[in-house]
Scaffold this motif. Structure first.
Motif, PDB file in Angstrom:
ATOM      1  N   ALA A   1      62.476   1.742  57.952  1.00  0.00           N
ATOM      2  CA  ALA A   1      62.631   2.267  56.593  1.00  0.00           C
ATOM      3  C   ALA A   1      63.379   3.594  56.517  1.00  0.00           C
ATOM      4  CB  ALA A   1      61.268   2.408  55.923  1.00  0.00           C
ATOM      5  N   HIS A   2      63.835   4.117  57.674  1.00  0.00           N
ATOM      6  CA  HIS A   2      64.599   5.362  57.588  1.00  0.00           C
ATOM      7  C   HIS A   2      65.452   5.615  58.821  1.00  0.00           C
ATOM      8  CE1 HIS A   2      65.388   9.266  55.618  1.00  0.00           C
ATOM      9  NE2 HIS A   2      65.625   9.669  56.842  1.00  0.00           N
ATOM     10  N   CYS A   3      66.763   5.739  58.615  1.00  0.00           N
ATOM     11  CA  CYS A   3      67.627   6.310  59.650  1.00  0.00           C
ATOM     12  C   CYS A   3      68.678   7.169  58.960  1.00  0.00           C
ATOM     13  CB  CYS A   3      68.297   5.232  60.508  1.00  0.00           C
ATOM     14  SG  CYS A   3      69.716   4.439  59.713  1.00  0.00           S
TER      15      CYS A   3
ATOM     16  N   ILE B   1      68.395   6.969  49.077  1.00  0.00           N
ATOM     17  CA  ILE B   1      68.848   8.352  48.892  1.00  0.00           C
ATOM     18  C   ILE B   1      67.737   9.269  49.377  1.00  0.00           C
ATOM     19  CG2 ILE B   1      69.428  10.135  47.186  1.00  0.00           C
ATOM     20  CD1 ILE B   1      70.699   7.992  45.459  1.00  0.00           C
ATOM     21  N   GLU B   2      68.104  10.301  50.124  1.00  0.00           N
ATOM     22  CA  GLU B   2      67.119  11.296  50.554  1.00  0.00           C
ATOM     23  C   GLU B   2      67.489  12.618  49.911  1.00  0.00           C
ATOM     24  OE1 GLU B   2      66.822  11.937  54.801  1.00  0.00           O
ATOM     25  OE2 GLU B   2      64.723  12.534  54.597  1.00  0.00           O
ATOM     26  N   GLY B   3      66.834  12.905  48.785  1.00  0.00           N
ATOM     27  CA  GLY B   3      67.123  14.131  48.036  1.00  0.00           C
ATOM     28  C   GLY B   3      67.490  13.820  46.600  1.00  0.00           C
TER      29      GLY B   3
ATOM     30  N   SER C   1      58.028  10.759  51.181  1.00  0.00           N
ATOM     31  CA  SER C   1      57.868  11.348  52.514  1.00  0.00           C
ATOM     32  C   SER C   1      57.979  12.877  52.583  1.00  0.00           C
ATOM     33  CB  SER C   1      58.852  10.728  53.509  1.00  0.00           C
ATOM     34  OG  SER C   1      58.179   9.804  54.340  1.00  0.00           O
ATOM     35  N   HIS C   2      58.914  13.480  51.868  1.00  0.00           N
ATOM     36  CA  HIS C   2      59.099  14.928  52.006  1.00  0.00           C
ATOM     37  C   HIS C   2      58.389  15.730  50.925  1.00  0.00           C
ATOM     38  CE1 HIS C   2      62.127  15.487  55.289  1.00  0.00           C
ATOM     39  NE2 HIS C   2      62.368  14.213  55.041  1.00  0.00           N
ATOM     40  N   LEU C   3      57.654  15.077  50.056  1.00  0.00           N
ATOM     41  CA  LEU C   3      57.047  15.788  48.928  1.00  0.00           C
ATOM     42  C   LEU C   3      55.915  16.719  49.352  1.00  0.00           C
ATOM     43  CD1 LEU C   3      58.602  13.971  46.967  1.00  0.00           C
ATOM     44  CD2 LEU C   3      56.493  13.720  45.652  1.00  0.00           C
TER      45      LEU C   3
ATOM     46  N   SER D   1      58.402   6.734  53.652  1.00  0.00           N
ATOM     47  CA  SER D   1      59.242   5.947  54.576  1.00  0.00           C
ATOM     48  C   SER D   1      59.180   6.454  56.006  1.00  0.00           C
ATOM     49  CB  SER D   1      60.692   5.945  54.098  1.00  0.00           C
ATOM     50  OG  SER D   1      61.245   7.251  54.143  1.00  0.00           O
ATOM     51  N   HIS D   2      58.999   7.766  56.191  1.00  0.00           N
ATOM     52  CA  HIS D   2      59.004   8.311  57.556  1.00  0.00           C
ATOM     53  C   HIS D   2      58.056   9.502  57.664  1.00  0.00           C
ATOM     54  CE1 HIS D   2      62.148  10.393  55.346  1.00  0.00           C
ATOM     55  NE2 HIS D   2      62.454  11.212  56.322  1.00  0.00           N
ATOM     56  N   SER D   3      56.757   9.191  57.780  1.00  0.00           N
ATOM     57  CA  SER D   3      55.706  10.213  57.907  1.00  0.00           C
ATOM     58  C   SER D   3      54.574   9.675  58.765  1.00  0.00           C
ATOM     59  CB  SER D   3      55.140  10.576  56.527  1.00  0.00           C
ATOM     60  OG  SER D   3      56.104  11.231  55.719  1.00  0.00           O
TER      61      SER D   3
ATOM     62  N   VAL E   1      53.225  19.569  58.734  1.00  0.00           N
ATOM     63  CA  VAL E   1      53.277  19.513  57.271  1.00  0.00           C
ATOM     64  C   VAL E   1      53.982  18.248  56.774  1.00  0.00           C
ATOM     65  CG1 VAL E   1      55.433  20.827  57.094  1.00  0.00           C
ATOM     66  CG2 VAL E   1      53.767  20.929  55.210  1.00  0.00           C
ATOM     67  N   ARG E   2      54.840  17.657  57.607  1.00  0.00           N
ATOM     68  CA  ARG E   2      55.542  16.425  57.206  1.00  0.00           C
ATOM     69  C   ARG E   2      54.662  15.169  57.354  1.00  0.00           C
ATOM     70  NH1 ARG E   2      57.862  13.650  56.127  1.00  0.00           N
ATOM     71  NH2 ARG E   2      59.795  12.988  57.103  1.00  0.00           N
ATOM     72  N   ASN E   3      53.500  15.328  57.952  1.00  0.00           N
ATOM     73  CA  ASN E   3      52.599  14.182  58.113  1.00  0.00           C
ATOM     74  C   ASN E   3      51.578  14.138  56.968  1.00  0.00           C
ATOM     75  OD1 ASN E   3      53.921  13.429  60.440  1.00  0.00           O
ATOM     76  ND2 ASN E   3      52.492  14.507  61.806  1.00  0.00           N
TER      77      ASN E   3
ATOM     78  N   SER F   1      61.880   5.186  61.666  1.00  0.00           N
ATOM     79  CA  SER F   1      62.181   5.885  62.928  1.00  0.00           C
ATOM     80  C   SER F   1      62.726   7.296  62.751  1.00  0.00           C
ATOM     81  CB  SER F   1      63.188   5.061  63.736  1.00  0.00           C
ATOM     82  OG  SER F   1      64.461   5.073  63.102  1.00  0.00           O
ATOM     83  N   ASP F   2      63.557   7.489  61.700  1.00  0.00           N
ATOM     84  CA  ASP F   2      64.296   8.750  61.564  1.00  0.00           C
ATOM     85  C   ASP F   2      65.385   8.872  62.622  1.00  0.00           C
ATOM     86  OD1 ASP F   2      64.845  10.994  60.061  1.00  0.00           O
ATOM     87  OD2 ASP F   2      62.960  12.012  60.473  1.00  0.00           O
ATOM     88  N   PHE F   3      65.761   7.772  63.256  1.00  0.00           N
ATOM     89  CA  PHE F   3      66.849   7.822  64.242  1.00  0.00           C
ATOM     90  C   PHE F   3      68.099   8.438  63.606  1.00  0.00           C
ATOM     91  CE2 PHE F   3      65.100   4.235  67.092  1.00  0.00           C
ATOM     92  CZ  PHE F   3      64.740   5.141  68.087  1.00  0.00           C
TER      93      PHE F   3
HETATM   94 ZN    ZN Z   1      63.656  12.964  56.252  1.00  0.00          ZN
END
Ligand code: ZN
Length: 328
Positions: free
Chosen positions: A20-22, A118-120, A186-188, A207-209, A218-220, A275-277
């Protein structure tokens, strides 16, 4: 139940694997490499995703801080142009999908199903009209914030004075529900997370936490957040970013610790992969690039996770949410 590497590989290949995230698009946009060419740098490209058994990949269009806020929309469109050109150049191997039938058709044809995210939320430029135009362009998921504050909500970086959804943010959530777009939290910062769950009429994703109870970053997500996400029908994707996995010895098994914690907490239906790859500099030992996804399957089985649950983690849970939010 066998947990040999060969049996794990067979299960992995048979399962639908969703990441769900790269952030691979960052390298593509910078001209550092091409999507269809196996590179020795970075983490993901079409040959390596295929080798890793990935069937559905979210491609984040990440808006870097230097473009915010005024050039964020333009930056999104530049990234979108690069991505669509790369997808077209590799149309035999990848299909951008915007609906459940398109996703099924891509899988049936043996192509990687690509989902534009979109991220942001700065990319919206404060406009619901822009959001609707994005939906028409094929965007199917939006991370409302990155780490900063924006006109939708606060990111986790606004740690000293975190606020929740703004008035516009509430409108965005409602409109995304109406349009069938996936809301990514995820980043909220936490107040926004709770507001989204209150306002959204549909399942949302992180998606990535990972789990904060296992690795205090803090991202978890806290256990309360994970329970609430599960009650909402949502899914969280395991993030491979080493500092989110373990403070000093991130490897496959420490990532599986997060999986086991979430399974204990909320059962098998709310965990996936994110993954955040290519958005992370380092990788956990054993998960060095996209070819290594089968190692995670192997480790989950070895640690006693049953095969049905492994299939759900690999992709079944994210597929369920996609189908629910997109409709048949
Ligand atoms: Zn991110």
């Amino acid at each position: 139940m066998s947990s040999s590497p060969a049996a794990a590989r067979a299960l992995h290949d048979d399962a639908v694997v969703v990441d769900a995230h790269c952030d691979t698009l960052m390298d593509l946009a910078a001209g550092r490499r091409r999507l269809g060419v196996r590179a020795s740098t970075g983490h993901a490209d079409l040959p390596r995703l295929r080798e890793g058994g990935v069937n559905v990949q979210f491609f984040a269009h990440y808006i870097e801080p230097e473009y915010k806020p005024d050039r964020a929309l333009r930056r999104f469109l530049e990234l979108y142009d690069v991505f669509m050109a790369e997808a077209a150049a590799n149309a035999d191997q990848i299909a951008v999908v915007t609906s459940w039938p398109e996703l099924e058709a891509a899988l049936a044809a043996g192509r990687l199903a690509a989902i534009i995210s979109i991220e942001g939320g700065e990319a919206l430029g404060g406009s619901l009209e822009v959001l609707r135009a994005f939906a028409r362009l094929g965007v199917r998921a939006v991370g409302l914030t990155w780490n900063e504050r924006n006109d939708i909500a606060d990111g986790v970086g606004a740690a000293h004075t975190p606020g929740g959804l703004t008035h516009f943010g509430r409108q965005v959530v409602a409109e995304m529900n109406r349009l069938g777009l996936l809301i990514d939290v995820s980043h909220l910062a936490e107040p926004g997370f709770w507001d989204v769950l209150e306002v959204s009429s549909r399942p949302v994703i992180a998606s990535h936490s990972n789990a904060r109870a296992v690795c205090d970053h803090v991202r978890n997500l806290t256990d309360d957040q994970i329970r609430a996400l599960a009650a909402n029908g949502g899914v969280m994707g395991l993030n491979f970013c080493p500092p989110f996995v373990h403070p000093d010895r991130a490897d496959v098994d420490r990532l599986v610790d997060h999986a086991l914690h979430v399974l204990d907490l909320v059962g098998p239906d709310h965990l996936g992969l994110g993954s955040d790859f290519d958005g992370i500099y380092d990788t956990p030992v054993g998960l060095e690039d996209a070819t290594r996804f089968p190692r995670l399957t192997e480790a989950l089985l070895r640690r006693g996770v049953d095969e049905d649950t492994v299939r759900k983690i690999l992709g079944g849970n994210f597929l369920r949410v996609l189908r629910e939010v997109w409709g048949d």
